[in-house]
Enzyme design. Sequence first.
Site, PDB file in Angstrom:
ATOM      1  N   ASP B 215       0.826  -1.220   0.000  1.00  0.00           N
ATOM      2  CA  ASP B 215       0.000   0.000   0.000  1.00  0.00           C
ATOM      3  C   ASP B 215       0.858   1.267   0.000  1.00  0.00           C
ATOM      4  O   ASP B 215       1.713   1.425   0.866  1.00  0.00           O
ATOM      5  CB  ASP B 215      -0.872  -0.038   1.261  1.00  0.00           C
ATOM      6  CG  ASP B 215      -1.804   1.154   1.419  1.00  0.00           C
ATOM      7  OD1 ASP B 215      -1.971   1.907   0.454  1.00  0.00           O
ATOM      8  OD2 ASP B 215      -2.381   1.302   2.515  1.00  0.00           O
ATOM      9  N   HIS B 393      -4.213   4.276   6.639  1.00  0.00           N
ATOM     10  CA  HIS B 393      -3.012   3.887   5.894  1.00  0.00           C
ATOM     11  C   HIS B 393      -1.757   4.271   6.667  1.00  0.00           C
ATOM     12  O   HIS B 393      -1.675   5.360   7.238  1.00  0.00           O
ATOM     13  CB  HIS B 393      -2.991   4.575   4.524  1.00  0.00           C
ATOM     14  CG  HIS B 393      -4.213   4.295   3.713  1.00  0.00           C
ATOM     15  ND1 HIS B 393      -4.316   3.201   2.884  1.00  0.00           N
ATOM     16  CD2 HIS B 393      -5.390   4.938   3.638  1.00  0.00           C
ATOM     17  CE1 HIS B 393      -5.517   3.196   2.320  1.00  0.00           C
ATOM     18  NE2 HIS B 393      -6.191   4.248   2.750  1.00  0.00           N
TER      19      HIS B 393
END
Lengths: 580, 580
Positions: B215, B393
């Site tokens: 990610d 995130h």
Amino acid sequence: MPDKKQKEKQTQQKIDTKAGTLRIIPLGGLGEIGKNMTAYEFRAPNGQTDIIIVDCGFKFPEDEHLGVDYVIPDVQYLEEKKDKIRGMFITHAHEDHVGGLPYIIPKIPTPIFAPQLTAAMIERKLVEFKIEIGAGIRVINPDKDKIQLGSFNIEFFRINHSIPDSVGLAIRTPVGLTLHTGDFKFDYTPEDKRPADFAKLVNYGKEGVLALLSDSTGAEEPGYTLSEQEVEHSFFNIFEDAQGRIIVASFASLINRMQQVVNVAQRTGRKVAFVGRSMLNNVEIAVKYGYLKVPADAVINSNDLNKYPDNKVVIMCTGSQGEPNSALSRISRGEHKQVNLKRGDLVILSSSIIPGNERLIYGMIDDLYREGARVIREGARGPLQGSLHVSGHGGREELKLMMALTQPKFLVPIHGEIHHLAAHGDLAHEAGIPEENIFLLENGQVLELGLNSARLNGKIPVGVLLVDGLGVGDVQTIVLRDRQVMSTDGIFVAIVTVDKKTGKLLSSPDIISRGFIYMRESEKLVQNARMEIRKIVEKAAAKGAPDWNEVKNQMRDDLSKYLYKETQRKPMVVPVTIEL
Amino acid sequence: MPDKKQKEKQTQQKIDTKAGTLRIIPLGGLGEIGKNMTAYEFRAPNGQTDIIIVDCGFKFPEDEHLGVDYVIPDVQYLEEKKDKIRGMFITHAHEDHVGGLPYIIPKIPTPIFAPQLTAAMIERKLVEFKIEIGAGIRVINPDKDKIQLGSFNIEFFRINHSIPDSVGLAIRTPVGLTLHTGDFKFDYTPEDKRPADFAKLVNYGKEGVLALLSDSTGAEEPGYTLSEQEVEHSFFNIFEDAQGRIIVASFASLINRMQQVVNVAQRTGRKVAFVGRSMLNNVEIAVKYGYLKVPADAVINSNDLNKYPDNKVVIMCTGSQGEPNSALSRISRGEHKQVNLKRGDLVILSSSIIPGNERLIYGMIDDLYREGARVIREGARGPLQGSLHVSGHGGREELKLMMALTQPKFLVPIHGEIHHLAAHGDLAHEAGIPEENIFLLENGQVLELGLNSARLNGKIPVGVLLVDGLGVGDVQTIVLRDRQVMSTDGIFVAIVTVDKKTGKLLSSPDIISRGFIYMRESEKLVQNARMEIRKIVEKAAAKGAPDWNEVKNQMRDDLSKYLYKETQRKPMVVPVTIEL
């Protein structure tokens, strides 16, 4: 808070009109970012009325203003009082304070008062637009001049912003002293070496300030805005470190940033090439009047860039907001004549993101990366640190400092969306100003000041004028609504040609559609729509002497329903009958 | 950097195909935020091919996608290899990872593997869309299960994100172990009490990781993302302090945030009312499967809000992005049935701003203020401090931690715009991965892995499918271009009815215009345009047997020029001839 009850109370406050009444009317800039414009209207006890205007900006269109170039204040109120207007004062030469001039000055011709750099930039703009400056532009000296116009006496005080020659106004009338800050911050080490004029501000405080109209843009930013000096430090580190070319993108009007780039380029042995018409224009003016100091050997023509090693040049251009026609945006797409990107190029975006521009900016950044450049920008911290941009607007502590220096009785937050104004209001309350003395106005709302007193007194109608191509104000609600509908679902025009007498169809119905579906792949849909139309017309004709308006309405309704059922889209359906 | 030269080199690298070849093909999510989807295709030395798919998201339309609802990956490549597809794995139930399922599963029916909560949310979605789930949804246990599908063996590892049951995948093939993180961060005190599975990650590192797909969303954020615990602390302070009602707006899928609101409401003696269909749906599922713990007396129906004192309730709803149809947006406009704003209401926007939504959000905030509410949000610090939202995130240090734990030979940054991917790549290089082992892919670009080796090998064609109403993929370039033109300058349809034989006009030309100018105020312009058309047709008829296509072209050209000269606008000009 812009609370209804609070406003009702403020409407009921009493004012002392013995010495006259000062009406302050924001025509733009409240509840929005941009198109700043404020009217000050003084009515003397003997009935004489004088008006002065502060600033005349535009703003960029909102999402709903499809196809519109700019939005400017509607100045109908002023047009009706043209003979009372004594002058217009411009606080600084940014578009949100001067961009409306080419459209509005012809409607209300009046002398424009501004410091040297501002005046020169305004003049250039008006000449470009071929506007007659009949009443003239008067260059004022902010340190000395006082202008008497009717009952108004106007004096200037230097404040800091991201362009030199930014001033606030001290407006004296028989009811007292009002201060209008314009955009401001406090910078003790500004690029142009002229800090804000604390002495004047303190003296106004001693004299007694009836009302302070103060910039709210930074009212949600904690602390202080960093000094411009910090940007120069970061630039130095980056310039020293970079192996290849450097491209600095910013606004064309950020004269101070240009000076910083020139300074740091000199110190690191690089030449500066300014790229882009608007930037070159402003450089020329700023150099001419001494606001930008550029040694003769510091700058090169952008056509000569390839004559120098990559690590000896800096390109300064517009486009930090991703504007599609800007130099940097064209460079990122490989469409620029003088600058082709290559691996090793370092792009510095030296501005903060204006809300609404995110997608344009990130799209451009990705294009720059694709061409092999690296991009650094304020807020996204890669290996390089430091401030690449500082705001031109003071943070919360600076807004408090302004209040502490000037000690106003009444506070009017200006320049900002409602949340900015409300945050400024809350801050003022914390700083000791009573709630009833804080006026959160909207555009058009009238603040009336008497001796030592203030109240809300109604609203004047204020709209906006939309500038679209050559038209100013001709694009209105209906046109925008149509653009909106067509932008999402297209248009579907159904044309029937009929015999005027019998109502019979003379040919098969024609269908023109754009932006709705791809017609070539939708034959069945079109065929069915045609059948539907045929049925409606034939049924009407069978009864004899059809009312064609009724037939058209039915076509519109039935087709809309049919198309929605089949596609779940709602194109604009336009029935047309041609009677022969 | 996604540099052309680097990519050429990586194409020329040699791979060892002795054990077979693993082709990793991103179909979405690279160079963009959203529509994440990746195909893993293994070709055994004996020629057998197996494909598995990871995630199937949508994204919201870009600015140029006028009128489009969603954008999903084009899966034509997979449709052509339908018989090789063994299964689809979903890392978590956010729309950018599952939103494409209702459109794509019918094209490539295959079993869907997901943990309990994810599976339940997918099932609800597919049922809503009336999609046959022929191949079924298989609930996996991330702590135990290993799934063998052809040459693939897939195992799961827990990671943290803003929704429970988020997992990464450990994908084993004969060429080695590949890790696919999905969206992740490391949170040692997550709301659902299940930290990331460090033991597994370390063991993968020991086993040897051939490639890590990781990610990149937070690759420009310095340091670590704060723990979700911090949000609970801030909420507690705010709830304790607030005198009136509290409205918390967030995403419907942020199950963890809902838990926090319930917890803090319990501790501060408030009842929670969930508002909005999508939020209620998700609450129901999450409670049913034990992912959301809600005591019986903690929640009330939104119809009963008025039965409680203001300081005893919390409203939780969607709308933190200003989406016009969301609960909060309707509340802000006074259009919500159950919730009317009043002075004293405190609105908490508990999410960060998704780029592109700024104007909607600020417009909504101003509406909320107008109704007397106060608004606090992450990033804008008024008197209230603390974190109102933490990202799902990981920041730069967490991305490095993931690499340190798993020790991959090759790194492929996924999930992000090019600048995110590039920043992740730079970070990996700093962390010691050689440049030639960092693959910055674009959608469709094929990464081929052999034993201990990798190279780029061409691109498959990948487009996007636009979902507009009932149509999937039928809105294409031409339709979008037409919408674009009409959205800014409108349309101008000129209709002439002519005698088929003589070419003579049978009636005065008809003009239909929408979104161009306000026709009633532009009689002269319309009159002149009509004259222009008449001239063109008459001239053509005079020569006899006119070529109507040529006449139409001339009408288009001449009218466009005339209209531009008069207005500086460029409406879409559509000439229509009706021949009788």
